[in-house]
Motif scaffolding. Structure first.
Motif, PDB file in Angstrom:
ATOM      1  N   PRO A 342       0.820  -1.215   0.000  1.00 49.69           N
ATOM      2  CA  PRO A 342       0.000   0.000   0.000  1.00 49.69           C
ATOM      3  C   PRO A 342       0.854   1.264   0.000  1.00 49.69           C
ATOM      4  O   PRO A 342       2.029   1.233   0.386  1.00 49.69           O
ATOM      5  CB  PRO A 342      -0.810  -0.122   1.293  1.00 49.69           C
ATOM      6  CG  PRO A 342       0.034  -0.972   2.182  1.00 49.69           C
ATOM      7  CD  PRO A 342       0.708  -1.959   1.269  1.00 49.69           C
ATOM      8  N   THR A 343       0.254   2.384  -0.388  1.00 48.68           N
ATOM      9  CA  THR A 343       0.980   3.642  -0.559  1.00 48.68           C
ATOM     10  C   THR A 343       1.656   4.115   0.719  1.00 48.68           C
ATOM     11  O   THR A 343       2.777   4.619   0.682  1.00 48.68           O
ATOM     12  CB  THR A 343       0.031   4.730  -1.064  1.00 48.68           C
ATOM     13  OG1 THR A 343      -0.583   4.281  -2.279  1.00 48.68           O
ATOM     14  CG2 THR A 343       0.774   6.030  -1.332  1.00 48.68           C
ATOM     15  N   ARG A 344       1.023   3.946   1.869  1.00 47.53           N
ATOM     16  CA  ARG A 344       1.545   4.477   3.127  1.00 47.53           C
ATOM     17  C   ARG A 344       2.877   3.847   3.526  1.00 47.53           C
ATOM     18  O   ARG A 344       3.655   4.458   4.265  1.00 47.53           O
ATOM     19  CB  ARG A 344       0.528   4.298   4.254  1.00 47.53           C
ATOM     20  CG  ARG A 344       0.194   2.853   4.582  1.00 47.53           C
ATOM     21  CD  ARG A 344      -0.912   2.769   5.624  1.00 47.53           C
ATOM     22  NE  ARG A 344      -0.453   3.216   6.919  1.00 47.53           N
ATOM     23  CZ  ARG A 344       0.111   2.422   7.832  1.00 47.53           C
ATOM     24  NH1 ARG A 344       0.300   1.123   7.569  1.00 47.53           N
ATOM     25  NH2 ARG A 344       0.487   2.884   9.000  1.00 47.53           N
ATOM     26  N   ILE A 345       3.162   2.632   3.048  1.00 50.64           N
ATOM     27  CA  ILE A 345       4.443   1.988   3.363  1.00 50.64           C
ATOM     28  C   ILE A 345       5.170   1.525   2.105  1.00 50.64           C
ATOM     29  O   ILE A 345       6.116   0.751   2.188  1.00 50.64           O
ATOM     30  CB  ILE A 345       4.247   0.788   4.313  1.00 50.64           C
ATOM     31  CG1 ILE A 345       3.361  -0.294   3.661  1.00 50.64           C
ATOM     32  CG2 ILE A 345       3.689   1.227   5.652  1.00 50.64           C
ATOM     33  CD1 ILE A 345       3.342  -1.613   4.423  1.00 50.64           C
ATOM     34  N   ARG A 346       4.725   1.993   0.936  1.00 46.02           N
ATOM     35  CA  ARG A 346       5.277   1.474  -0.324  1.00 46.02           C
ATOM     36  C   ARG A 346       6.769   1.742  -0.448  1.00 46.02           C
ATOM     37  O   ARG A 346       7.548   0.855  -0.828  1.00 46.02           O
ATOM     38  CB  ARG A 346       4.525   2.069  -1.515  1.00 46.02           C
ATOM     39  CG  ARG A 346       5.041   1.550  -2.871  1.00 46.02           C
ATOM     40  CD  ARG A 346       4.119   1.936  -4.017  1.00 46.02           C
ATOM     41  NE  ARG A 346       2.816   1.300  -3.852  1.00 46.02           N
ATOM     42  CZ  ARG A 346       1.663   1.971  -3.808  1.00 46.02           C
ATOM     43  NH1 ARG A 346       1.657   3.292  -3.895  1.00 46.02           N
ATOM     44  NH2 ARG A 346       0.525   1.326  -3.668  1.00 46.02           N
ATOM     45  N   ALA A 347       7.202   2.966  -0.168  1.00 47.59           N
ATOM     46  CA  ALA A 347       8.626   3.278  -0.312  1.00 47.59           C
ATOM     47  C   ALA A 347       9.460   2.512   0.705  1.00 47.59           C
ATOM     48  O   ALA A 347      10.554   2.029   0.399  1.00 47.59           O
ATOM     49  CB  ALA A 347       8.850   4.783  -0.169  1.00 47.59           C
ATOM     50  N   SER A 348       8.951   2.390   1.935  1.00 44.72           N
ATOM     51  CA  SER A 348       9.665   1.620   2.957  1.00 44.72           C
ATOM     52  C   SER A 348       9.818   0.168   2.522  1.00 44.72           C
ATOM     53  O   SER A 348      10.895  -0.425   2.649  1.00 44.72           O
ATOM     54  CB  SER A 348       8.910   1.681   4.287  1.00 44.72           C
ATOM     55  OG  SER A 348       8.728   3.007   4.708  1.00 44.72           O
ATOM     56  N   ALA A 349       8.732  -0.411   2.001  1.00 42.62           N
ATOM     57  CA  ALA A 349       8.772  -1.797   1.560  1.00 42.62           C
ATOM     58  C   ALA A 349       9.678  -1.973   0.352  1.00 42.62           C
ATOM     59  O   ALA A 349      10.440  -2.943   0.264  1.00 42.62           O
ATOM     60  CB  ALA A 349       7.355  -2.276   1.231  1.00 42.62           C
ATOM     61  N   GLN A 350       9.599  -1.013  -0.584  1.00 46.89           N
ATOM     62  CA  GLN A 350      10.455  -1.085  -1.770  1.00 46.89           C
ATOM     63  C   GLN A 350      11.916  -1.015  -1.351  1.00 46.89           C
ATOM     64  O   GLN A 350      12.760  -1.770  -1.840  1.00 46.89           O
ATOM     65  CB  GLN A 350      10.129   0.063  -2.719  1.00 46.89           C
ATOM     66  CG  GLN A 350      10.902   0.026  -4.032  1.00 46.89           C
ATOM     67  CD  GLN A 350      10.065  -0.488  -5.173  1.00 46.89           C
ATOM     68  OE1 GLN A 350       8.875  -0.239  -5.244  1.00 46.89           O
ATOM     69  NE2 GLN A 350      10.672  -1.187  -6.088  1.00 46.89           N
ATOM     70  N   GLY A 351      12.220  -0.083  -0.450  1.00 42.66           N
ATOM     71  CA  GLY A 351      13.602   0.065  -0.002  1.00 42.66           C
ATOM     72  C   GLY A 351      14.101  -1.147   0.739  1.00 42.66           C
ATOM     73  O   GLY A 351      15.238  -1.589   0.542  1.00 42.66           O
ATOM     74  N   LEU A 352      13.246  -1.716   1.605  1.00 43.55           N
ATOM     75  CA  LEU A 352      13.667  -2.889   2.372  1.00 43.55           C
ATOM     76  C   LEU A 352      13.782  -4.123   1.495  1.00 43.55           C
ATOM     77  O   LEU A 352      14.828  -4.784   1.459  1.00 43.55           O
ATOM     78  CB  LEU A 352      12.678  -3.155   3.501  1.00 43.55           C
ATOM     79  CG  LEU A 352      12.930  -4.456   4.276  1.00 43.55           C
ATOM     80  CD1 LEU A 352      14.261  -4.390   5.015  1.00 43.55           C
ATOM     81  CD2 LEU A 352      11.793  -4.746   5.245  1.00 43.55           C
ATOM     82  N   CYS A 353      12.723  -4.453   0.771  1.00 38.65           N
ATOM     83  CA  CYS A 353      12.706  -5.697  -0.006  1.00 38.65           C
ATOM     84  C   CYS A 353      13.737  -5.680  -1.132  1.00 38.65           C
ATOM     85  O   CYS A 353      14.441  -6.665  -1.356  1.00 38.65           O
ATOM     86  CB  CYS A 353      11.308  -5.943  -0.573  1.00 38.65           C
ATOM     87  SG  CYS A 353      10.045  -6.196   0.688  1.00 38.65           S
ATOM     88  N   GLY A 354      13.803  -4.552  -1.837  1.00 43.08           N
ATOM     89  CA  GLY A 354      14.758  -4.471  -2.930  1.00 43.08           C
ATOM     90  C   GLY A 354      16.189  -4.536  -2.447  1.00 43.08           C
ATOM     91  O   GLY A 354      17.029  -5.229  -3.015  1.00 43.08           O
ATOM     92  N   ASN A 355      16.465  -3.823  -1.354  1.00 41.78           N
ATOM     93  CA  ASN A 355      17.845  -3.724  -0.913  1.00 41.78           C
ATOM     94  C   ASN A 355      18.247  -4.775   0.101  1.00 41.78           C
ATOM     95  O   ASN A 355      19.436  -5.062   0.252  1.00 41.78           O
ATOM     96  CB  ASN A 355      18.087  -2.314  -0.367  1.00 41.78           C
ATOM     97  CG  ASN A 355      18.105  -1.283  -1.482  1.00 41.78           C
ATOM     98  OD1 ASN A 355      19.024  -1.244  -2.286  1.00 41.78           O
ATOM     99  ND2 ASN A 355      17.065  -0.475  -1.551  1.00 41.78           N
ATOM    100  N   ALA A 356      17.279  -5.366   0.801  1.00 43.34           N
ATOM    101  CA  ALA A 356      17.626  -6.517   1.643  1.00 43.34           C
ATOM    102  C   ALA A 356      18.100  -7.652   0.754  1.00 43.34           C
ATOM    103  O   ALA A 356      19.011  -8.415   1.115  1.00 43.34           O
ATOM    104  CB  ALA A 356      16.427  -6.950   2.480  1.00 43.34           C
ATOM    105  N   GLY A 357      17.473  -7.763  -0.425  1.00 42.64           N
ATOM    106  CA  GLY A 357      17.934  -8.757  -1.386  1.00 42.64           C
ATOM    107  C   GLY A 357      19.364  -8.487  -1.816  1.00 42.64           C
ATOM    108  O   GLY A 357      20.167  -9.414  -1.981  1.00 42.64           O
ATOM    109  N   ARG A 358      19.693  -7.207  -1.967  1.00 40.24           N
ATOM    110  CA  ARG A 358      21.075  -6.851  -2.309  1.00 40.24           C
ATOM    111  C   ARG A 358      22.012  -7.241  -1.167  1.00 40.24           C
ATOM    112  O   ARG A 358      23.105  -7.772  -1.395  1.00 40.24           O
ATOM    113  CB  ARG A 358      21.188  -5.341  -2.542  1.00 40.24           C
ATOM    114  CG  ARG A 358      20.393  -4.790  -3.704  1.00 40.24           C
ATOM    115  CD  ARG A 358      20.604  -3.285  -3.769  1.00 40.24           C
ATOM    116  NE  ARG A 358      19.635  -2.627  -4.605  1.00 40.24           N
ATOM    117  CZ  ARG A 358      19.754  -2.432  -5.916  1.00 40.24           C
ATOM    118  NH1 ARG A 358      20.832  -2.886  -6.525  1.00 40.24           N
ATOM    119  NH2 ARG A 358      18.825  -1.817  -6.604  1.00 40.24           N
TER     120      ARG A 358
END
Length: 437
Positions: A342-358
């Protein structure tokens, strides 16, 4: 495959080029290190294991930076934080030029990684929220071509600098050029506006400050963990090749600096094409199916490339294929992760999921360095990369299909929201809606 661009509005086009340029300049600064590895190994007597640690450090810090930038972007806006991340990674790339030891470079590279991860996370969310749903896969996926452009610029610049200057000076000049992305910030400040869906959500929930742990709350936790597994596989495999490819070409295949530059140029052209191919496939056949097909093909390509005896012409041809598939697996993450939360946590989730994978995938370049002490470098690279792509297939099978979603309708549970969208919301483009129905 390219008609979608003509359908974008003027604000969408401006946002697209801001994110494309930011990602390209991010790639330029990041890949300068990979290109300088052979020189640093020689000048500082670094081991391959230490070189791998440097590569791993920036990826771990990118994970932290992506999460922090995502949280800040959810609170203070996507555009403002995007500018800060670009300034950050540019400044620390410049400072890397003045280091004189392994430990000094590890510090500056680690801090550069904060901005590297943050820029990707915020830029991916901004463009995903701005672009219309029916072409989101193609538009956001094509941003990966910006990585190829930035990588290409880094290769071109490094080839020229190392041809003109002594290695002891050339690598410092190369890093110093990393300050140039700061110029992009001036353009962003003038022309780029916040995504409408984020602006609306912030005005409606002005007092809502989600916790940094909100991505692990309720049913969202399962989606978060599956998304991290997906990106772990993608980046674990890709960073093996990105980090060690220049060294492999020079130290194992014994290619000259000219041949290495030529090979990388072909590989980069493949990466450029792969971004557009993935976006088209994702909108045409669905996100999950595209991840599975491309990951399987990439595992085969990497195995042939690193585990078999091939001639120089075959090496060059596989370079294009490898670049296409590498870009293809990574290109789909931007839109897909945005569609899961959802929008309220989208950037947080994108940052965590994308970069935790990194970050988790960052152990793979180090593993290559460690395994290469007992195995041939090509075998170590192939083993680590192919294992990673198997994880991509597993994660894609566990996650839901999200093609064509309206991001304003995403509920607190990404997977539950997909079901709601399928039942209540008609797909914006019937040509790409069959799989979702």
């Amino acid at each position: 495959m390219f008609k979608w661009y003509a359908e974008l509005t003027k604000p969408e086009k401006r946002t697209y080029w801001a994110c494309f340029s930011g990602w390209g300049l991010d790639a330029m600064d990041t890949q300068m290190y990979a290109l300088a590895i052979p020189t640093l190994i020689a000048l500082w007597s670094m081991t391959r294991g230490e070189a791998g640690v440097l590569g791993t450090t920036v990826l771990i810090m990118a994970s932290l930076g992506g999460w922090i930038a995502g949280i800040l972007a959810d609170r203070y806006g996507r555009v403002r934080i995007l500018q800060i991340t670009i300034l950050w990674f540019s400044a620390f790339t410049l400072l890397s030029a003045f280091t004189n030891s392994f430990w000094q470079l590890m510090i500056t590279r680690g801090l550069q990684g904060l901005g590297f991860g943050g820029e990707w996370a915020v830029g991916a969310v901004l463009i995903s929220e701005t672009i219309q749903p029916q072409v989101r896969g193609r538009a956001v996926g094509s941003l990966q071509a910006g990585w190829a452009v930035g990588y290409g610029v880094a290769v071109l610049v490094s080839t020229l600098i190392f041809s003109m200057l002594e290695p002891s000076l050339a690598w410092r000049v190369l890093f110093a050029i990393g300050i140039l992305p700061t110029l992009l910030v001036l353009w962003i400040r003038r022309y780029i506006e916040e995504a409408p869906v984020f602006a609306q959500t912030r005005s409606e929930r002005a007092a809502d400050r989600p916790s940094m742990w909100a991505v692990f709350g309720g049913q969202t936790r399962a989606t978060t963990l599956k998304a991290i597994l997906l990106t772990f596989g993608i980046y674990g495999g890709n960073y093996v090749m990105i980090t060690w490819l220049p060294a492999y070409l020079k130290l194992v295949l014994n290619l000259s600096i000219t041949h290495v530059g030529g090979y990388l140029a072909i590989n980069i052209l493949g990466s450029f094409a792969g971004a557009f191919l993935n976006g088209w496939m994702a909108d045409r056949f669905g996100r999950r199916r595209t991840f599975i097909v491309i990951a399987c093909l990439q595992a085969v390509a990497v195995a042939v490339y690193t585990l078999t005896a091939i001639t120089l012409p075959v090496t060059l041809a596989l370079g294009f294929i490898l670049g296409t598939l590498q870009s293809g697996t990574a290109a789909g993450t931007g839109a897909y992760l945005a569609e899961l939360f959802p929008t309220r946590i989208r950037a947080s989730a994108q940052g965590l999921c994308g970069n935790a994978g990194r970050a988790i995938g960052a152990i793979m370049p180090t593993m290559v360095g460690v395994l290469s002490a007992k195995l041939q470098l090509g075998a170590a690279m192939g083993l680590c990369a192919c294992s990673s792509y198997l994880l991509v297939v597993m994660a894609a099978m566990l996650l839901p299909e999200t093609r064509g979603r309206d991001l304003a309708l995403v509920a607190e549970s990404g997977e539950r929201a997909v079901v709601a969208d399928r039942r209540k919301t008609p797909m914006p483009d019937a040509r790409i809606s069959g799989d979702a129905r």
